[in-house]
Design a protein around this motif. Structure first.
Motif, PDB file in Angstrom:
ATOM      1  N   LEU A   1       0.832  -1.194   0.000  1.00 27.55           N
ATOM      2  CA  LEU A   1       0.000   0.000   0.000  1.00 27.55           C
ATOM      3  C   LEU A   1       0.868   1.246   0.000  1.00 27.55           C
ATOM      4  O   LEU A   1       1.794   1.364   0.809  1.00 27.55           O
ATOM      5  CB  LEU A   1      -0.912   0.020   1.223  1.00 27.55           C
ATOM      6  N   VAL A   2       0.556   2.168  -0.889  1.00 26.36           N
ATOM      7  CA  VAL A   2       1.239   3.460  -0.897  1.00 26.36           C
ATOM      8  C   VAL A   2       0.804   4.281   0.300  1.00 26.36           C
ATOM      9  O   VAL A   2       1.609   4.875   1.008  1.00 26.36           O
ATOM     10  CB  VAL A   2       0.943   4.225  -2.200  1.00 26.36           C
ATOM     11  N   MET A   3      -0.502   4.320   0.544  1.00 26.68           N
ATOM     12  CA  MET A   3      -1.029   5.150   1.618  1.00 26.68           C
ATOM     13  C   MET A   3      -2.381   4.633   2.078  1.00 26.68           C
ATOM     14  O   MET A   3      -3.076   3.913   1.347  1.00 26.68           O
ATOM     15  CB  MET A   3      -1.173   6.599   1.161  1.00 26.68           C
ATOM     16  N   SER A   4      -2.720   5.002   3.291  1.00 26.70           N
ATOM     17  CA  SER A   4      -4.068   4.807   3.816  1.00 26.70           C
ATOM     18  C   SER A   4      -4.710   6.186   3.917  1.00 26.70           C
ATOM     19  O   SER A   4      -4.155   7.093   4.554  1.00 26.70           O
ATOM     20  CB  SER A   4      -4.041   4.152   5.201  1.00 26.70           C
ATOM     21  N   LYS A   5      -5.855   6.337   3.286  1.00 24.41           N
ATOM     22  CA  LYS A   5      -6.561   7.620   3.323  1.00 24.41           C
ATOM     23  C   LYS A   5      -7.474   7.640   4.540  1.00 24.41           C
ATOM     24  O   LYS A   5      -8.242   6.697   4.766  1.00 24.41           O
ATOM     25  CB  LYS A   5      -7.364   7.805   2.038  1.00 24.41           C
TER      26      LYS A   5
ATOM     27  N   ASN B   1      -5.807   6.782  -8.284  1.00 25.25           N
ATOM     28  CA  ASN B   1      -5.087   7.115  -9.510  1.00 25.25           C
ATOM     29  C   ASN B   1      -3.596   7.300  -9.255  1.00 25.25           C
ATOM     30  O   ASN B   1      -2.756   6.921 -10.087  1.00 25.25           O
ATOM     31  CB  ASN B   1      -5.671   8.380 -10.136  1.00 25.25           C
ATOM     32  N   LEU B   2      -3.258   7.889  -8.114  1.00 23.75           N
ATOM     33  CA  LEU B   2      -1.854   8.048  -7.771  1.00 23.75           C
ATOM     34  C   LEU B   2      -1.181   6.689  -7.624  1.00 23.75           C
ATOM     35  O   LEU B   2      -0.082   6.460  -8.150  1.00 23.75           O
ATOM     36  CB  LEU B   2      -1.722   8.849  -6.479  1.00 23.75           C
ATOM     37  N   SER B   3      -1.837   5.764  -6.931  1.00 25.31           N
ATOM     38  CA  SER B   3      -1.262   4.433  -6.735  1.00 25.31           C
ATOM     39  C   SER B   3      -1.103   3.708  -8.061  1.00 25.31           C
ATOM     40  O   SER B   3      -0.104   3.007  -8.281  1.00 25.31           O
ATOM     41  CB  SER B   3      -2.140   3.615  -5.784  1.00 25.31           C
ATOM     42  N   ARG B   4      -2.070   3.872  -8.963  1.00 27.46           N
ATOM     43  CA  ARG B   4      -1.979   3.218 -10.271  1.00 27.46           C
ATOM     44  C   ARG B   4      -0.796   3.773 -11.061  1.00 27.46           C
ATOM     45  O   ARG B   4      -0.071   3.024 -11.720  1.00 27.46           O
ATOM     46  CB  ARG B   4      -3.288   3.423 -11.046  1.00 27.46           C
ATOM     47  N   TRP B   5      -0.572   5.083 -10.979  1.00 27.79           N
ATOM     48  CA  TRP B   5       0.566   5.685 -11.683  1.00 27.79           C
ATOM     49  C   TRP B   5       1.871   5.168 -11.103  1.00 27.79           C
ATOM     50  O   TRP B   5       2.800   4.826 -11.855  1.00 27.79           O
ATOM     51  CB  TRP B   5       0.492   7.208 -11.572  1.00 27.79           C
ATOM     52  N   ILE B   6       1.981   5.103  -9.787  1.00 29.75           N
ATOM     53  CA  ILE B   6       3.203   4.597  -9.159  1.00 29.75           C
ATOM     54  C   ILE B   6       3.423   3.139  -9.537  1.00 29.75           C
ATOM     55  O   ILE B   6       4.565   2.702  -9.758  1.00 29.75           O
ATOM     56  CB  ILE B   6       3.144   4.791  -7.628  1.00 29.75           C
ATOM     57  N   SER B   7       2.341   2.362  -9.642  1.00 28.43           N
ATOM     58  CA  SER B   7       2.469   0.965 -10.071  1.00 28.43           C
ATOM     59  C   SER B   7       3.135   0.869 -11.432  1.00 28.43           C
ATOM     60  O   SER B   7       4.015   0.021 -11.657  1.00 28.43           O
ATOM     61  CB  SER B   7       1.089   0.293 -10.133  1.00 28.43           C
ATOM     62  N   ARG B   8       2.726   1.733 -12.340  1.00 27.68           N
ATOM     63  CA  ARG B   8       3.308   1.690 -13.682  1.00 27.68           C
ATOM     64  C   ARG B   8       4.788   2.062 -13.646  1.00 27.68           C
ATOM     65  O   ARG B   8       5.601   1.479 -14.369  1.00 27.68           O
ATOM     66  CB  ARG B   8       2.547   2.627 -14.620  1.00 27.68           C
ATOM     67  N   GLN B   9       5.148   3.028 -12.815  1.00 24.50           N
ATOM     68  CA  GLN B   9       6.555   3.441 -12.763  1.00 24.50           C
ATOM     69  C   GLN B   9       7.430   2.356 -12.148  1.00 24.50           C
ATOM     70  O   GLN B   9       8.557   2.125 -12.580  1.00 24.50           O
ATOM     71  CB  GLN B   9       6.708   4.743 -11.961  1.00 24.50           C
TER      72      GLN B   9
ATOM     73  N   LEU C   1       6.714  13.571  -6.824  1.00 20.66           N
ATOM     74  CA  LEU C   1       6.958  13.864  -5.416  1.00 20.66           C
ATOM     75  C   LEU C   1       6.444  12.744  -4.528  1.00 20.66           C
ATOM     76  O   LEU C   1       7.121  12.304  -3.593  1.00 20.66           O
ATOM     77  CB  LEU C   1       6.283  15.187  -5.029  1.00 20.66           C
ATOM     78  N   LEU C   2       5.240  12.249  -4.813  1.00 15.23           N
ATOM     79  CA  LEU C   2       4.653  11.205  -3.968  1.00 15.23           C
ATOM     80  C   LEU C   2       5.323   9.863  -4.184  1.00 15.23           C
ATOM     81  O   LEU C   2       5.424   9.060  -3.252  1.00 15.23           O
ATOM     82  CB  LEU C   2       3.149  11.125  -4.210  1.00 15.23           C
ATOM     83  N   ALA C   3       5.786   9.592  -5.396  1.00 17.45           N
ATOM     84  CA  ALA C   3       6.573   8.378  -5.602  1.00 17.45           C
ATOM     85  C   ALA C   3       7.845   8.436  -4.763  1.00 17.45           C
ATOM     86  O   ALA C   3       8.244   7.459  -4.118  1.00 17.45           O
ATOM     87  CB  ALA C   3       6.909   8.209  -7.080  1.00 17.45           C
TER      88      ALA C   3
ATOM     89  N   ARG D   1       5.294  -2.717 -10.593  1.00 18.78           N
ATOM     90  CA  ARG D   1       4.853  -3.598  -9.524  1.00 18.78           C
ATOM     91  C   ARG D   1       3.551  -3.046  -8.976  1.00 18.78           C
ATOM     92  O   ARG D   1       3.422  -1.835  -8.743  1.00 18.78           O
ATOM     93  CB  ARG D   1       5.892  -3.685  -8.414  1.00 18.78           C
ATOM     94  N   GLU D   2       2.581  -3.929  -8.763  1.00 20.81           N
ATOM     95  CA  GLU D   2       1.271  -3.488  -8.294  1.00 20.81           C
ATOM     96  C   GLU D   2       1.357  -2.944  -6.880  1.00 20.81           C
ATOM     97  O   GLU D   2       1.874  -3.586  -5.964  1.00 20.81           O
ATOM     98  CB  GLU D   2       0.288  -4.662  -8.320  1.00 20.81           C
ATOM     99  N   VAL D   3       0.886  -1.704  -6.695  1.00 16.90           N
ATOM    100  CA  VAL D   3       0.733  -1.131  -5.362  1.00 16.90           C
ATOM    101  C   VAL D   3      -0.685  -0.586  -5.257  1.00 16.90           C
ATOM    102  O   VAL D   3      -1.311  -0.238  -6.258  1.00 16.90           O
ATOM    103  CB  VAL D   3       1.770  -0.026  -5.077  1.00 16.90           C
ATOM    104  N   ASN D   4      -1.184  -0.508  -4.035  1.00 14.62           N
ATOM    105  CA  ASN D   4      -2.571  -0.122  -3.816  1.00 14.62           C
ATOM    106  C   ASN D   4      -2.669   0.988  -2.785  1.00 14.62           C
ATOM    107  O   ASN D   4      -1.681   1.580  -2.376  1.00 14.62           O
ATOM    108  CB  ASN D   4      -3.392  -1.336  -3.368  1.00 14.62           C
ATOM    109  N   TRP D   5      -3.888   1.217  -2.326  1.00 15.31           N
ATOM    110  CA  TRP D   5      -4.207   2.198  -1.297  1.00 15.31           C
ATOM    111  C   TRP D   5      -5.404   1.658  -0.534  1.00 15.31           C
ATOM    112  O   TRP D   5      -5.992   0.642  -0.914  1.00 15.31           O
ATOM    113  CB  TRP D   5      -4.559   3.549  -1.932  1.00 15.31           C
TER     114      TRP D   5
END
Length: 772
Positions: free
Chosen positions: A359-363, A389-397, A540-542, A400-404
């Motif tokens: 998980l990138v983040m918990s909202k 959407n942020l997590s999906r973009w980071i996944s592409r970079q 920045l968030l990545a 590797r699959e990451v979520n929130w």
């Protein structure tokens, strides 16, 4: 055909055995937090099973003959269906599952199946939807090839879309055959496949998306759920699997058609259909794995999809991943499969692998405390797709699959630690209750980081967040994050940004505790998915995410450094530990000793009594403390009463442990100077075979350092490099210029000159256990 026969037919199509329900057994009791090692083992067994049933390089039967048509009563035999419409689907589902679980597309066992799928003449809706998922899961290096394949399959899939006005417009047939009806099961795979096509770059006409959305909305039952189809002669019951299909499909459709509508700050936008569907799922959470559910694995796949799409950690009161993972671990067959074979196994593996992605983040879902009156709902979710959407973009970079996920403050603080970052968004003045503030404080003490975005650059929100930070952590203040900080120089460089986001942060001198984005409103671009021209908002968030994970292996959801004492284990020994309070930054990491105390209780049956002792007032020498810990960041200068107190403590048989929190060079130099002057002697390195290290639990040469320390200070050095000064013939002053304090907390965090958390913990544990 009945709804049961049709859905059974789908499972049969993807599994070359006769359709049979999963064993009718009562679900096991809820198991909180299955051990990640058990999940790894289960996934490994399942992948071995899937490879074991591969034949001729793929998983499908030989190429079928011409498609059969239903008889005059609208019926088809299962054999006719299996041998016609969905050929290729099983291979697509298995390949997608294996890619999603980390298998390499060039693996010699997998590459032939991918080649088979590239040229297989597939026409079925399920099969095409699964094949599009494969193209989206392929490495970015093959994007050009995948785009052409996705365009082909998009066009083939759209041929199966009903556009007539018979009541099925917007749904999908099994194939393009005009004799076939349409249903929600096939349609959810079509929506999913077309979403995958869009992700690859093969755009789907907006008219088609609107048609699909209209049908899913019209077909929703008054109860909030969906059934297999509303236009069959026999009434169909609302089911968990089809309700999950409806909710997951509407999330995709909403993203395709309405995502920009929530960019403005107008409060939390409702989606009545999705909210009603989730409410139905919440109310029927106990049905997911009941014996009466004939398709438990297919259902759980749908639950995983809405869990990830919505972000909710809990569906109702059920932690959907913990619940589902516990049941799957208990129901796996001896050969590694689940249920009826490959298709059920794939659904189970997809649940386990996708549901536990890092998980990138918990909202944070929060309220505005009114200090006596009923709390008011906060505008915490004005951008409901920002984190998604942020997590999906980071996944592409990261490829590797990451979520929130979404969390609240109603449960234990441990619930917040699935992700390294707790994200607070809003455009109102923040006001938390005292109990909620304490949970936020403990989250940070336990190694977490709080990120805030001022929606629409609202100044009241930004000001209140900074006030919250100084209240929670009074020694520290917000400052502009300086150029050159790792958050600006991790994966992406601040120097490249034409319009860098403004970042303010609060630090304990070793790591960032709270980060504020007061201006520029990056979350607006996350919500709309607008990247071009707004790259810094994403980059920045990545960087921040990688800062919180040391750019190393990302931890799966469920993996944790947290340790809590087991109350059922009796202690056999008690030690008094003094935390030395001085006039400088004496307690940057309060959570470290709390965690170590839990480890010592659980592993060694040793209980610590940890007391804060003010240096210089005589309490240290009089308290009967076996060990005292002295730490700081930055410079420190001891006063004469401080020195007298420490000297009396050492002469009385006490042991002093000192370290520079974060490995700060200024702190290390000041501490070494002060302690050398105190003892009137110089430090000498402790040998690896020193009795101090007798309880490390690992060979001394396995003591390692964080990546940042390896790069900046210690190189490839292994083993502890503590120093000691002897008092009355014993090593009484132990000093580490490398960080121990942040390491004791346990979290991966970049920028620390010191030991890995495991090594720091082993060192201090050994010191404590060696005290007579």
């Amino acid at each position: 055909m009945t709804a049961t026969r049709l859905l059974c037919a789908f499972v049969t199509i993807l599994t070359p055995v006769l359709c049979r329900a999963a064993p009718a057994a009562s679900p096991p009791p809820y198991v909180p937090g299955p051990d990640p090692k058990f999940i790894d083992h289960a996934i490994g067994k399942a992948k071995a099973y899937l490879y074991s049933v591969q034949a001729n390089g793929h998983w499908d039967l030989p190429k079928p003959g011409p498609a059969a048509r239903p008889d005059e009563r609208g019926n088809m035999s299962l054999t006719d269906i299996q041998n016609s419409s969905q050929w290729g689907g099983l291979s697509a589902l298995v390949v997608y599952t294996l890619l999603s679980s980390g298998e390499n597309a060039q693996d010699p066992r997998l590459a032939p199946a991918i080649e088979f799928l590239k040229t297989a003449e597939i026409e079925g809706t399920y099969a095409l939807g699964c094949r599009l998922l494969v193209w989206n899961a392929m490495p970015a290096s093959r994007h050009k090839e995948m785009l052409e394949l996705a365009k082909r399959d998009r066009d083939l899939l759209l041929k199966n879309l009903r556009t007539d006005e018979t009541g099925n417009a917007g749904l999908f047939r099994y194939t393009a055959d005009p004799y076939e009806g349409a249903d929600h099961s096939a349609s959810q795979f079509a929506v999913l496949g077309l979403w995958a096509a869009e992700q690859v770059g093969a755009e789907v006409p907006a008219k088609a998306w609107r048609m699909m959305e209209t049908r899913w909305l019209k077909d929703q039952d008054a109860s909030g759920g969906w059934n297999y189809g509303k236009h069959f002669s026999n009434a169909m019951p609302v089911t968990p699997s089809m309700t999950a299909a409806g909710v997951a499909s509407l999330f995709i459709l909403n993203d395709q058609l309405h995502i920009a509508a929530a960019a403005d700050c107008r409060g939390n936008p409702p989606h009545k259909a999705i909210d009603a569907g989730i409410a139905w799922i919440n109310a029927h959470a106990d049905e997911y794995f009941q014996a009466k559910n004939p398709f438990p694995f297919y259902t759980l796949y749908g639950i995983e999809r809405i869990g990830l799409a919505s972000g909710y950690k809990y569906l109702g009161t059920v932690d959907w991943y913990k619940q589902g993972a516990g049941v799957l671990l208990d129901t796996q067959n001896d050969d590694g499969s689940w249920g009826a074979g490959p298709a059920d196994t794939c659904f189970a593996v997809l649940f386990l692998t996708r549901g536990r992605a890092p998980l990138v983040m918990s909202k944070l879902q929060y309220e505005i405390d009114t200090h006596g009156d009923t709390p008011r709902p906060a505008n915490w979710n004005q951008r409901p797709r920002d984190a998604a959407n942020l997590s999906r973009w980071i996944s592409r970079q990261l490829e590797r699959e990451v979520n929130w996920q979404i969390v609240n403050l109603k449960g234990a603080v441990e619930d917040l630690h699935d992700a390294p970052i707790l994200y607070i968004a809003g455009n109102q003045q923040l006001s938390f209750s005292n109990s909620d503030e304490e949970k936020l404080r403990q989250f940070v003490y336990q190694g977490g980081l709080i990120l805030a975005n001022a929606d629409c650059s609202n100044p009241a929100f930004a000001t209140s967040f900074k006030k919250l930070g100084t209240k929670l952590f009074p020694p520290y203040e917000f400052r502009e994050l300086p150029a050159g900080h790792l958050v600006f120089e991790n994966l992406y460089s601040h120097a490249r940004w034409k319009n860098p986001p403004r970042v303010q942060a609060l630090s304990n001198g070793a790591r960032e505790l709270m980060v504020l984005l007061p201006l520029g409103d990056p979350a607006r671009f996350w919500q709309t998915g607008a990247v071009a021209g707004h790259e810094p908002a994403y980059e920045l968030l990545a960087n921040l995410f990688l800062y919180c994970s040391e750019r190393r292996d990302l931890r799966y959801k469920g993996e944790s450094w947290l340790v809590t004492p087991d109350p059922k284990l009796p202690a056999t020994r008690t030690l008094k530990i003094a935390r030395i309070r001085h006039d400088y930054n004496w307690d940057p990491e309060p959570g470290g000793w709390t965690r170590l105390a839990a480890i010592l209780h659980n592993q060694d049956r040793v209980d610590l009594t940890i007391v804060t002792v003010k240096l210089g007032d005589g309490a240290l020498r009089q308290g009967g403390y076996a060990l005292a810990h002295l730490t700081t960041t930055g410079r420190i200068k001891l006063k004469e009463p401080d020195r007298a107190d420490l000297k009396a403590f050492l002469d009385g048989g006490g042991t002093l442990l000192a370290d520079a929190t974060g490995g700060d060079p200024e702190a290390a130099a000041a501490l070494e100077s002060e302690l050398t002057a105190l003892a009137g002697a110089k430090f000498a390195p402790l040998a690896a075979d020193s009795p101090i290290f007798a309880n490390l639990g690992v060979p001394a040469d396995q003591i390692g350092y964080r990546p940042y320390a390896v790069k900046r200070s210690v190189g490839q050095l292994k083993g502890p490099r503590l120093k000691a000064i002897s008092v009355k013939g014993r090593p009484a002053i132990l000093f580490s210029p490398d960080d121990l304090s942040v390491g004791l907390v346990g979290e991966p965090i970049d920028g620390i000159l010191g030991y890995t958390p495991a090594s720091a913990t082993a060192i201090v544990r050994s010191i404590v256990l060696g005290i007579p």
